[in-house]
Scaffold this motif. Structure first.
Motif, mmCIF file in Angstrom:
data_model
loop_
_atom_site.group_PDB
_atom_site.id
_atom_site.type_symbol
_atom_site.label_atom_id
_atom_site.label_comp_id
_atom_site.label_asym_id
_atom_site.label_seq_id
_atom_site.Cartn_x
_atom_site.Cartn_y
_atom_site.Cartn_z
ATOM 1 N N GLU A 157 38.852 41.070 47.301
ATOM 2 C CA GLU A 157 38.579 42.501 47.168
ATOM 3 C C GLU A 157 38.205 42.857 45.727
ATOM 4 O O GLU A 157 37.290 43.650 45.487
ATOM 5 C CB GLU A 157 39.800 43.308 47.609
ATOM 6 C CG GLU A 157 40.070 43.275 49.106
ATOM 7 C CD GLU A 157 38.951 43.936 49.903
ATOM 8 O OE1 GLU A 157 38.348 44.895 49.400
ATOM 9 O OE2 GLU A 157 38.655 43.462 51.010
ATOM 10 N N GLU A 158 38.905 42.260 44.767
ATOM 11 C CA GLU A 158 38.615 42.553 43.371
ATOM 12 C C GLU A 158 37.234 42.024 42.964
ATOM 13 O O GLU A 158 36.491 42.686 42.237
ATOM 14 C CB GLU A 158 39.702 41.933 42.476
ATOM 15 C CG GLU A 158 41.046 42.623 42.591
ATOM 16 C CD GLU A 158 40.965 44.085 42.195
ATOM 17 O OE1 GLU A 158 40.500 44.377 41.075
ATOM 18 O OE2 GLU A 158 41.340 44.948 43.021
ATOM 19 N N SER A 161 34.690 44.361 44.388
ATOM 20 C CA SER A 161 34.622 45.602 43.595
ATOM 21 C C SER A 161 33.872 45.375 42.289
ATOM 22 O O SER A 161 33.050 46.205 41.878
ATOM 23 C CB SER A 161 36.033 46.115 43.311
ATOM 24 O OG SER A 161 36.723 46.418 44.500
ATOM 25 N N CYS A 176 33.354 56.039 40.960
ATOM 26 C CA CYS A 176 34.561 55.637 41.675
ATOM 27 C C CYS A 176 35.370 56.890 41.983
ATOM 28 O O CYS A 176 35.228 57.904 41.298
ATOM 29 C CB CYS A 176 35.377 54.637 40.860
ATOM 30 S SG CYS A 176 36.178 55.353 39.429
#
Length: 327
Positions: A157-158, A161, A176
């Motif tokens: 997920e990081e 992102s 964001c």
């Protein structure tokens, strides 16, 4: 492959009933031919010796029996040859499929290697530092090898992102949800020349928070260590909003080396631009903006790098700065 493909080729034995049927037919044919020969010999050579009359049927019957076995053997041989041909064709096709799969796997592997090589070549040629990218790739693979399932999912997920952020930055804008304090502090650490900022009632409480204090420390470091010029305008809509608490906030920021001032937009020659959000201009190249909702709560943080937008914000800040006062 198993031993059947490398040893002698054997056909499956026929069923018991079929073997008996074939043996009966061969015996019957042999008996009939021998009997016929016996009668024919007696008719054609009635004066021949009795030994000859019995020898001929045996010889002919034996020949007929042998011929039947030869025909049967020939049929079986043809069946074996056909089976062997089918097996060879199957092996050839299997080897061909295996060869194609191996070649496809090798081509795919080389394509990945070429893509990775090209990617790291682009990173090396980039003006950006490449050591961080290399370290990120190495540590990401280590997490994949040794991390737990939730750690692996979190790492994925990081990375997703981060990839989305890089893609957005390459397009000139990124955003964001909410207020991103980490962006704010990291950008301050990257600033080398100027930091011009506005502050409205939306972020008054921010300055007493933990991220607000870290932000002030980062600004103080930028002024002392890199000689960054930092200006901040506290915007109010009326003189009633110029409170003692706001004056003390300005004084506190001045102790860090920040040139902090207050602007009463109601006293400007032009109508106050209420639609202007809080914005920060870093090195005259990038704008950090906060968009509030109807309750004056930050809902989105946006980074904008387009030249026209940054220039418009610089001009707006200069106009407000000229109308400011050092309270």
């Amino acid at each position: 492959m198993n031993g059947a493909t490398t040893g002698d080729v054997r056909t499956a034995p026929p069923p018991q009933d079929e073997r008996r049927s074939k043996l009966f037919r061969k015996t019957l044919v042999t008996v009939l031919v021998a009997t016929g020969t016996f009668f024919l010999t007696n008719v054609l050579t009635p004066d021949a010796a009795e030994q000859w009359q019995w020898t001929m049927p045996v010889i002919v019957g034996s020949a007929v029996l042998i011929m039947q076995y030869l025909v049967d053997f020939g049929e079986r041989l043809e069946a074996v040859e056909e089976s062997q041909k089918r097996r060879i064709r199957g092996m050839r096709d299997s080897l061909a499929d295996h060869h194609r799969e191996m070649r496809s796997a090798v081509d795919e592997s080389f394509a990945k290697i070429n893509a990775a090589t090209e990617l790291f070549s682009q990173v090396d040629r980039s003006v950006l530092r490449s050591d961080g990218v290399t370290r990120l790739a190495r540590k990401y693979t280590q997490v994949g090898e040794h991390g737990s399932e939730i750690v692996k999912r979190f790492a994925q997920e990081e990375i997703a992102s981060l990839a989305l952020l890089m893609e957005s930055l390459s397009n000139g804008t990124a955003d964001c949800p909410g207020e991103n304090h980490e962006w704010l502090i990291d950008l301050t650490a990257c600033t080398k020349k100027t930091l011009y900022a506005t502050s409205t009632s939306v972020d008054r409480d921010f300055w007493s928070s933990g991220p607000g204090k870290r932000y002030l420390v980062a600004q103080g470091d930028a002024i002392r260590k890199r000689g960054v010029e930092i200006r901040r305008l506290f915007l109010v809509d009326s003189p009633d909003e110029i409170t003692e608490a706001l004056r003390k906030l300005c004084e506190r920021q001045r102790r860090y080396g920040i040139d902090a001032r207050i602007v009463d937009q109601s006293e400007l020659d032009s109508a106050p631009v209420t639609s202007v959000n809080d914005f920060i201009i870093f090195d005259g190249e990038l704008c950090y903006e906060i968009e509030p909702d109807v309750r004056a709560t930050p809902t989105k943080t946006t980074l904008k790098m387009t030249a026209d937008h940054v220039l418009e914000r610089i001009e707006r800040f200069d106009d407000l700065w000229e109308a400011s006062s050092a309270e």
